[in-house]
Design a protein around this motif. Structure first.
Motif, PDB file in Angstrom:
ATOM      1  N   ASN A  14      31.228  42.912  40.385  1.00 25.94           N
ATOM      2  CA  ASN A  14      31.843  42.687  41.698  1.00 25.94           C
ATOM      3  C   ASN A  14      31.806  41.215  42.085  1.00 25.94           C
ATOM      4  O   ASN A  14      32.781  40.681  42.620  1.00 25.94           O
ATOM      5  CB  ASN A  14      31.178  43.549  42.772  1.00 25.94           C
ATOM      6  CG  ASN A  14      31.482  45.020  42.590  1.00 25.94           C
ATOM      7  OD1 ASN A  14      32.501  45.391  42.010  1.00 25.94           O
ATOM      8  ND2 ASN A  14      30.593  45.865  43.073  1.00 25.94           N
ATOM      9  N   THR A  15      30.693  40.562  41.818  1.00 29.00           N
ATOM     10  CA  THR A  15      30.607  39.125  42.103  1.00 29.00           C
ATOM     11  C   THR A  15      31.613  38.370  41.255  1.00 29.00           C
ATOM     12  O   THR A  15      32.310  37.470  41.740  1.00 29.00           O
ATOM     13  CB  THR A  15      29.181  38.608  41.834  1.00 29.00           C
ATOM     14  OG1 THR A  15      28.274  39.338  42.662  1.00 29.00           O
ATOM     15  CG2 THR A  15      29.066  37.121  42.122  1.00 29.00           C
ATOM     16  N   PHE A  16      31.737  38.741  39.984  1.00 29.44           N
ATOM     17  CA  PHE A  16      32.702  38.093  39.100  1.00 29.44           C
ATOM     18  C   PHE A  16      34.122  38.255  39.638  1.00 29.44           C
ATOM     19  O   PHE A  16      34.904  37.300  39.646  1.00 29.44           O
ATOM     20  CB  PHE A  16      32.597  38.661  37.682  1.00 29.44           C
ATOM     21  CG  PHE A  16      33.629  38.123  36.746  1.00 29.44           C
ATOM     22  CD1 PHE A  16      33.534  36.823  36.272  1.00 29.44           C
ATOM     23  CD2 PHE A  16      34.711  38.899  36.360  1.00 29.44           C
ATOM     24  CE1 PHE A  16      34.505  36.314  35.407  1.00 29.44           C
ATOM     25  CE2 PHE A  16      35.673  38.401  35.501  1.00 29.44           C
ATOM     26  CZ  PHE A  16      35.566  37.099  35.033  1.00 29.44           C
ATOM     27  N   ARG A  17      34.457  39.457  40.105  1.00 28.37           N
ATOM     28  CA  ARG A  17      35.798  39.683  40.672  1.00 28.37           C
ATOM     29  C   ARG A  17      36.046  38.784  41.879  1.00 28.37           C
ATOM     30  O   ARG A  17      37.122  38.211  42.026  1.00 28.37           O
ATOM     31  CB  ARG A  17      35.974  41.144  41.057  1.00 28.37           C
ATOM     32  CG  ARG A  17      36.149  42.074  39.873  1.00 28.37           C
ATOM     33  CD  ARG A  17      36.389  43.522  40.337  1.00 28.37           C
ATOM     34  NE  ARG A  17      36.312  44.428  39.225  1.00 28.37           N
ATOM     35  CZ  ARG A  17      35.237  45.160  38.900  1.00 28.37           C
ATOM     36  NH1 ARG A  17      34.146  45.086  39.623  1.00 28.37           N
ATOM     37  NH2 ARG A  17      35.266  45.954  37.857  1.00 28.37           N
ATOM     38  N   GLU A  18      35.040  38.653  42.759  1.00 27.56           N
ATOM     39  CA  GLU A  18      35.188  37.803  43.946  1.00 27.56           C
ATOM     40  C   GLU A  18      35.351  36.335  43.562  1.00 27.56           C
ATOM     41  O   GLU A  18      36.193  35.631  44.096  1.00 27.56           O
ATOM     42  CB  GLU A  18      33.992  37.969  44.895  1.00 27.56           C
ATOM     43  CG  GLU A  18      33.983  39.265  45.653  1.00 27.56           C
ATOM     44  CD  GLU A  18      35.212  39.466  46.522  1.00 27.56           C
ATOM     45  OE1 GLU A  18      35.665  38.514  47.186  1.00 27.56           O
ATOM     46  OE2 GLU A  18      35.736  40.599  46.541  1.00 27.56           O
ATOM     47  N   VAL A  19      34.529  35.870  42.633  1.00 25.42           N
ATOM     48  CA  VAL A  19      34.607  34.479  42.185  1.00 25.42           C
ATOM     49  C   VAL A  19      35.972  34.227  41.540  1.00 25.42           C
ATOM     50  O   VAL A  19      36.592  33.186  41.768  1.00 25.42           O
ATOM     51  CB  VAL A  19      33.452  34.157  41.202  1.00 25.42           C
ATOM     52  CG1 VAL A  19      33.662  32.824  40.499  1.00 25.42           C
ATOM     53  CG2 VAL A  19      32.120  34.165  41.940  1.00 25.42           C
ATOM     54  N   SER A  20      36.456  35.185  40.772  1.00 32.98           N
ATOM     55  CA  SER A  20      37.763  35.047  40.118  1.00 32.98           C
ATOM     56  C   SER A  20      38.900  34.955  41.126  1.00 32.98           C
ATOM     57  O   SER A  20      39.847  34.198  40.935  1.00 32.98           O
ATOM     58  CB  SER A  20      38.010  36.225  39.165  1.00 32.98           C
ATOM     59  OG  SER A  20      37.080  36.198  38.117  1.00 32.98           O
ATOM     60  N   LYS A  21      38.807  35.718  42.223  1.00 31.80           N
ATOM     61  CA  LYS A  21      39.831  35.667  43.279  1.00 31.80           C
ATOM     62  C   LYS A  21      39.920  34.283  43.905  1.00 31.80           C
ATOM     63  O   LYS A  21      40.987  33.854  44.320  1.00 31.80           O
ATOM     64  CB  LYS A  21      39.510  36.669  44.388  1.00 31.80           C
ATOM     65  CG  LYS A  21      39.842  38.090  44.075  1.00 31.80           C
ATOM     66  CD  LYS A  21      39.533  38.930  45.312  1.00 31.80           C
ATOM     67  CE  LYS A  21      39.260  40.355  44.971  1.00 31.80           C
ATOM     68  NZ  LYS A  21      38.799  41.118  46.153  1.00 31.80           N
ATOM     69  N   MET A  22      38.775  33.615  43.997  1.00 32.06           N
ATOM     70  CA  MET A  22      38.733  32.292  44.615  1.00 32.06           C
ATOM     71  C   MET A  22      39.086  31.199  43.617  1.00 32.06           C
ATOM     72  O   MET A  22      38.977  30.023  43.917  1.00 32.06           O
ATOM     73  CB  MET A  22      37.347  32.028  45.212  1.00 32.06           C
ATOM     74  CG  MET A  22      36.999  32.964  46.349  1.00 32.06           C
ATOM     75  SD  MET A  22      35.406  32.599  47.101  1.00 32.06           S
ATOM     76  CE  MET A  22      34.266  33.299  45.918  1.00 32.06           C
ATOM     77  N   GLY A  23      39.476  31.604  42.412  1.00 37.19           N
ATOM     78  CA  GLY A  23      39.837  30.623  41.396  1.00 37.19           C
ATOM     79  C   GLY A  23      38.643  30.021  40.702  1.00 37.19           C
ATOM     80  O   GLY A  23      38.758  29.060  39.966  1.00 37.19           O
ATOM     81  N   GLY A  24      37.455  30.583  40.969  1.00 35.92           N
ATOM     82  CA  GLY A  24      36.238  30.043  40.383  1.00 35.92           C
ATOM     83  C   GLY A  24      36.189  30.232  38.887  1.00 35.92           C
ATOM     84  O   GLY A  24      36.761  31.154  38.330  1.00 35.92           O
ATOM     85  N   GLY A  25      35.573  29.338  38.271  1.00 37.27           N
ATOM     86  CA  GLY A  25      35.365  29.379  36.833  1.00 37.27           C
ATOM     87  C   GLY A  25      34.347  28.319  36.508  1.00 37.27           C
ATOM     88  O   GLY A  25      34.152  27.388  37.267  1.00 37.27           O
ATOM     89  N   SER A  26      33.707  28.464  35.393  1.00 38.25           N
ATOM     90  CA  SER A  26      32.660  27.524  35.042  1.00 38.25           C
ATOM     91  C   SER A  26      32.876  27.030  33.626  1.00 38.25           C
ATOM     92  O   SER A  26      33.450  27.718  32.787  1.00 38.25           O
ATOM     93  CB  SER A  26      31.298  28.210  35.158  1.00 38.25           C
ATOM     94  OG  SER A  26      30.280  27.337  34.754  1.00 38.25           O
TER      95      SER A  26
END
Length: 183
Positions: free
Chosen positions: A53-65
């Motif tokens: 779920n955290t990964f999905r939220e981070v992905s929605k915000m365009g987050g990536g590392s």
């Protein structure tokens, strides 16, 4: 090397998401030009472990590392990109594998959610716990921690406050004690 639970935020009453899953309360509370330790966490991190779920939220915000990210999930169809890998299995084995693959001077950063953090605490896999307290009372939602079988004592390493009212707490997990029911 430590396993650091970094970047997690909770309302003052201990929830990481509202009952509807809305996170606007979190974004609305953040002040401009307040870093909350994101840059220093990124510098010291050799790998991230995230819940789905955290990964999905981070992905929605365009987050990536740029560092490897392991998403703990049973949904093997979850879309990933870059240096992201899906994982389901023994978390101790995952931690061992990551430790062997990253530089010794880097940490593993566990980044949400509440169930995953609780499981890591139960398994004794967390050395440090970072929590940002957001100045809002939600009254219900997804709790920061699930039920734990034993008490875990913490040593305060750092307490920082920001003009927005957000308070950052960093703890070292020390030991487990009595069962929560007093047994």
């Amino acid at each position: 090397m430590s396993i650091v639970f970094g970047g997690m935020a909770a309302s003052l009453d201990g929830f990481i998401a509202s009952e509807s899953g809305d996170l606007s309360w979190l974004n609305n509370s953040m002040g401009k030009n307040e870093d909350y330790g994101f840059e220093s966490t990124e510098r010291r991190t050799g790998a991230y472990i995230m819940g789905a779920n955290t990964f999905r939220e981070v992905s929605k915000m365009g987050g990536g590392s740029k560092v490897p990210t392991y998403v703990v999930t049973h949904d093997q169809t979850l879309a990933t990109k870059g240096r992201t890998e899906l994982f389901s299995g023994d978390l101790r084995e995952l931690v061992t594998r990551i430790k062997e693959s990253i530089p010794q001077d880097k940490d593993i950063c566990l980044f949400g959610g509440g169930g995953l953090v609780t499981e890591f605490v139960e398994l004794g896999l967390i050395d440090e716990l970072g929590l940002s307290i957001i100045p809002v009372v939600l009254g219900g939602g997804v709790p920061f921690f699930g039920r734990v079988s034993q008490w875990t004592t913490l040593e305060l390493l750092e307490c920082r406050h920001y003009p927005s009212g957000i308070v950052l707490l960093n703890y070292r997990l020390e030991n487990k004690g009595k069962a929560p029911d007093g047994g």
